[in-house]
Design an enzyme around this catalytic site. Sequence first.
Site, PDB file in Angstrom:
ATOM      1  N   HIS A 553       0.926  -1.034  -0.400  1.00 15.61           N
ATOM      2  CA  HIS A 553       0.114  -0.002  -0.252  1.00 15.61           C
ATOM      3  C   HIS A 553       1.010   1.111  -0.007  1.00 15.61           C
ATOM      4  O   HIS A 553       0.367   2.177   0.578  1.00 15.61           O
ATOM      5  CB  HIS A 553      -0.836  -0.034   1.179  1.00 15.61           C
ATOM      6  CG  HIS A 553      -1.556  -1.499   1.351  1.00 15.61           C
ATOM      7  ND1 HIS A 553      -2.826  -1.642   2.087  1.00 15.61           N
ATOM      8  CD2 HIS A 553      -2.372  -1.555   0.283  1.00 15.61           C
ATOM      9  CE1 HIS A 553      -3.534  -2.218   1.765  1.00 15.61           C
ATOM     10  NE2 HIS A 553      -3.498  -2.604   0.961  1.00 15.61           N
TER      11      HIS A 553
HETATM   12  C1  LIG Z   1       0.024  -7.099  -4.393  1.00 20.90           C
HETATM   13  C2  LIG Z   1      -0.506  -6.146  -4.351  1.00 20.90           C
HETATM   14  C3  LIG Z   1      -1.460  -6.091  -3.637  1.00 20.90           C
HETATM   15  C4  LIG Z   1      -2.150  -5.018  -3.318  1.00 20.90           C
HETATM   16  N1  LIG Z   1      -3.417  -6.011  -2.942  1.00 20.90           N
HETATM   17  C5  LIG Z   1      -4.516  -4.848  -2.491  1.00 20.90           C
HETATM   18  C6  LIG Z   1      -5.983  -4.990  -2.397  1.00 20.90           C
HETATM   19  O1  LIG Z   1      -6.392  -6.413  -2.331  1.00 20.90           O
HETATM   20  N2  LIG Z   1      -7.134  -4.090  -2.670  1.00 20.90           N
HETATM   21  C7  LIG Z   1      -6.539  -2.832  -2.303  1.00 20.90           C
HETATM   22  O2  LIG Z   1      -7.665  -2.034  -2.132  1.00 20.90           O
HETATM   23  N3  LIG Z   1      -5.478  -2.128  -3.131  1.00 20.90           N
HETATM   24  C8  LIG Z   1      -4.482  -3.161  -3.003  1.00 20.90           C
HETATM   25  N4  LIG Z   1      -3.713  -2.875  -3.855  1.00 20.90           N
HETATM   26  C9  LIG Z   1      -2.967  -1.701  -3.341  1.00 20.90           C
HETATM   27  C10 LIG Z   1      -3.517  -0.486  -5.007  1.00 20.90           C
HETATM   28  O3  LIG Z   1      -3.714  -1.757  -5.974  1.00 20.90           O
HETATM   29  C11 LIG Z   1      -2.567  -0.298  -4.612  1.00 20.90           C
HETATM   30  O4  LIG Z   1      -2.328   1.042  -4.128  1.00 20.90           O
HETATM   31  C12 LIG Z   1      -3.160   1.104  -6.356  1.00 20.90           C
HETATM   32  O5  LIG Z   1      -3.663   0.132  -7.662  1.00 20.90           O
HETATM   33  C13 LIG Z   1      -1.730   1.991  -6.397  1.00 20.90           C
HETATM   34  O6  LIG Z   1      -2.213   2.873  -8.068  1.00 20.90           O
HETATM   35  P1  LIG Z   1      -1.545   3.831  -8.469  1.00 20.90           P
HETATM   36  O7  LIG Z   1      -1.989   3.995 -10.134  1.00 20.90           O
HETATM   37  O8  LIG Z   1      -0.907   4.767  -7.560  1.00 20.90           O
HETATM   38  O9  LIG Z   1       0.406   3.166  -8.899  1.00 20.90           O
HETATM   39  P2  LIG Z   1       0.226   1.906  -9.687  1.00 20.90           P
HETATM   40  O10 LIG Z   1      -1.609   1.228  -9.938  1.00 20.90           O
HETATM   41  O11 LIG Z   1       0.983   1.378  -9.979  1.00 20.90           O
HETATM   42  O12 LIG Z   1       0.574   2.395 -11.407  1.00 20.90           O
HETATM   43  C14 LIG Z   1       2.236   3.334 -11.211  1.00 20.90           C
HETATM   44  C15 LIG Z   1       2.587   2.841 -13.162  1.00 20.90           C
HETATM   45  O13 LIG Z   1       3.596   3.569 -13.739  1.00 20.90           O
HETATM   46  C16 LIG Z   1       4.790   2.335 -13.819  1.00 20.90           C
HETATM   47  N5  LIG Z   1       5.606   2.916 -13.616  1.00 20.90           N
HETATM   48  C17 LIG Z   1       6.551   3.648 -13.037  1.00 20.90           C
HETATM   49  N6  LIG Z   1       7.691   3.652 -12.994  1.00 20.90           N
HETATM   50  C18 LIG Z   1       7.643   4.366 -14.513  1.00 20.90           C
HETATM   51  C19 LIG Z   1       8.238   4.949 -15.491  1.00 20.90           C
HETATM   52  N7  LIG Z   1       9.480   5.541 -14.775  1.00 20.90           N
HETATM   53  N8  LIG Z   1       7.738   5.293 -16.565  1.00 20.90           N
HETATM   54  C20 LIG Z   1       6.149   4.704 -16.470  1.00 20.90           C
HETATM   55  N9  LIG Z   1       5.766   3.994 -16.482  1.00 20.90           N
HETATM   56  C21 LIG Z   1       6.639   3.654 -14.634  1.00 20.90           C
HETATM   57  C22 LIG Z   1       4.366   0.741 -13.281  1.00 20.90           C
HETATM   58  O14 LIG Z   1       4.744   0.267 -13.763  1.00 20.90           O
HETATM   59  C23 LIG Z   1       3.358   0.949 -12.885  1.00 20.90           C
HETATM   60  O15 LIG Z   1       2.657   0.115 -14.084  1.00 20.90           O
HETATM   61  C24 LIG Z   1      -2.224  -4.062  -3.672  1.00 20.90           C
HETATM   62  C25 LIG Z   1      -0.845  -3.388  -4.207  1.00 20.90           C
HETATM   63  C26 LIG Z   1      -0.318  -4.823  -4.672  1.00 20.90           C
HETATM   64  C27 LIG Z   1       1.020  -4.327  -5.682  1.00 20.90           C
END
Ligand SMILES: Cc1cc2nc3c(=O)[nH]c(=O)nc-3n(C[C@H](O)[C@H](O)[C@H](O)COP(=O)(O)OP(=O)(O)OC[C@H]3O[C@@H](n4cnc5c(N)ncnc54)[C@H](O)[C@@H]3O)c2cc1C
Length: 636
Positions: A553
């Site tokens: 998270h």
């Molecule tokens: C294994 C796991 C289990 C989880 N389980 C749960 C759950 O059961 N329930 C729940 O509510 N939440 C859960 N979470 C948390 C939730 O999924 C995340 O908090 C949320 O998806 C984060 O969203 P975000 O858009 O901030 O980042 P992300 O969805 O991580 O998106 C960031 C993206 O940017 C990309 N990226 C990074 N650096 C670069 C770069 N320099 N150039 C181009 N692309 C890049 C990455 O590859 C990624 O695809 C879990 C997370 C994980 C990893």
Amino acid sequence: MPLFNTYDIVLAGGGTVACIIAGRLAQADPSLKILIIEAGSHSFNLHHHVQPARYLNSLVRGQAVSHHKSVPSDALGGRSVCVPSGRCVGGGSAVNFMIYNRPPASDYDDWEKLGNTGWGAKSLIPLAKKAESYQIPTNRPAMHGFTGPIKISHGGRHTNIGEEFLETAGQYDKDRKSSTSADTSDFHAVNVYGPWHKYIDSSTGKRSDTAHHFLYSLKNFNVDPNESKHNVHVITDRRVVKVIFENNRAIGVEYVAREDTDKESGSEPQVAYASRLVVLSSGAFGSPAILERSGIGSAQRLADAGIRQFVDLPGVGENYNDHNLCMIPFLAAEDSDCLDDIFSGDEEIIKPHLKEWQEQGSGLLAHNSVDAGIKLRPTPDNIKELGPSFKQTWEDFYAGAPDKPMAAMCVTAGDFSNSAPAGTKTFGIIFYTAYPQAIGSTHIGSATDPWAPLTFEPNFLDNPADLAVLRWCYKHCRELARRMKSFRGEVSAGHPKFSSVSNAKTVPCEGVKHADSPASGPVSIDAPKIVYSEEDDRAIDDYIKATVGTTWHSLGTCAMKPRAAGGVVDPRLNVHGVENLKVADLSIVPLNVAANTNSTALVVGEKAFLLIAEDLGISRNFKNIARTNLNGNRME
Ligand SMILES: Cc1cc2nc3c(=O)[nH]c(=O)nc-3n(C[C@H](O)[C@H](O)[C@H](O)COP(=O)(O)OP(=O)(O)OC[C@H]3O[C@@H](n4cnc5c(N)ncnc54)[C@H](O)[C@@H]3O)c2cc1C
């Protein structure tokens, strides 16, 4: 349609939030040219993404996640922790455990109190509802949405493990409520044991992530930009290095492939231009790293990395938050509904589950193993049990905030701590600190290589109050587990090492396969609680330090706060000190939330879309958006 020379908007990162922004914008104004550059690959219809119970594949086999290894920590006895984050189109939403859990409303109100007008519960709860289609019968429809793209259901079936957990809790824990019909995600529930629902579409049994429901569902979208008739293009397996500026204005990004992923283009940098906006949506690890490589960050950090400072924002990469998690394994009766065999990854064993999933969209493959849980707030007696190290935290943080839990706890039908003997049926109890008091940081390890490891200091357990909460949770979960009908023993390898003469020593089950002997069955509901000596407490603490890990998270590292308070973005998500550059992902969250974080990512995505659409002057089209996606996936 080949790639354009210049896009209106370039998104760095194609994760959870980015897919919402791109999908909503494309729907609101189909003429917008939008480019997503994503470090990972496409997730479209791949079975390890869409078949829910295969979610451990990503973690165990390293598919579609990045692993961030921390520096060794004294508080963990010199151990490092590894924190994975999503790396594929859809990001975390395409690899996560699909637990649907929303935070207390006061968490969002706390953000607004920092000066972030429009980010309180009153503004954000309607956006949470807009994102979802709640497929569970409810007598409180005001708390949920029913027409949004993201489907919420109870998954392919109910497990007896989940049912027993609620039944046992109702009989044992008289200080709290337990109900099979409780809504534990209504932005208010605390101290209520109830069902925990899932990001799974009940009509198909598929994972409900933002890639499939906001992006891949766009009419005419094609994963290959050269084949696409759509104005949204996605370039995969490329990582954004830095933002390109003209004077103070962001005009594009520089990106590279990893040498081993693209032999033809190698790692030669390329540039994508954005005429109207650059949005960093690379998550809590990726977005601060891009800012730092662009010269935006603390003078000292940038000087250490050999980067000339462009904008002084010392908050970049600071304020790293997560939740600290423990998983406790127990042996289960042979007739328990457990996912151990699916988690094993053996395709022969999975076959019958797959057949049911393909034909009916139901069964244990349409499941994540988590059926029930609670957000725990301590009673006055519990506060005494938590001891002196928690007292100050209670008084400073919790006492005046009645909707804030200190921990979340849930039961898993199957153990994924990997400590149970192979071939046994198991269940687990997972708990995590809701607001760890120790906060960390993440910074770049290389000025130029976006694939290089980060300097990551999560600081887990640096504050003893966090250890006190986990110690209390261990004791509490054990009392619940050993009263459950399916309890058949404790997997000692996944428990503290109590002395052989301790009153608290574990009920052995080693070498026992399906230990259905009465001797290893549950204790009665009114059995006395286990009494722990100081030595036992030390054993629990040692165990927690040796095993505590991430809840996946990660958030907070480009915090939305005033610049003078260490903030990185303002309430419109604009990076302080530059123009045409926003951050939109969970890195902008200024203070932690007491829930699994996907729900907050959905809210941030919906809010970011509104802000960007306003900036671009396309607000007039919003009204159509909430009405679409009643049943289907395709957004016209
Ligand atoms: C294994 C796991 C289990 C989880 N389980 C749960 C759950 O059961 N329930 C729940 O509510 N939440 C859960 N979470 C948390 C939730 O999924 C995340 O908090 C949320 O998806 C984060 O969203 P975000 O858009 O901030 O980042 P992300 O969805 O991580 O998106 C960031 C993206 O940017 C990309 N990226 C990074 N650096 C670069 C770069 N320099 N150039 C181009 N692309 C890049 C990455 O590859 C990624 O695809 C879990 C997370 C994980 C990893």
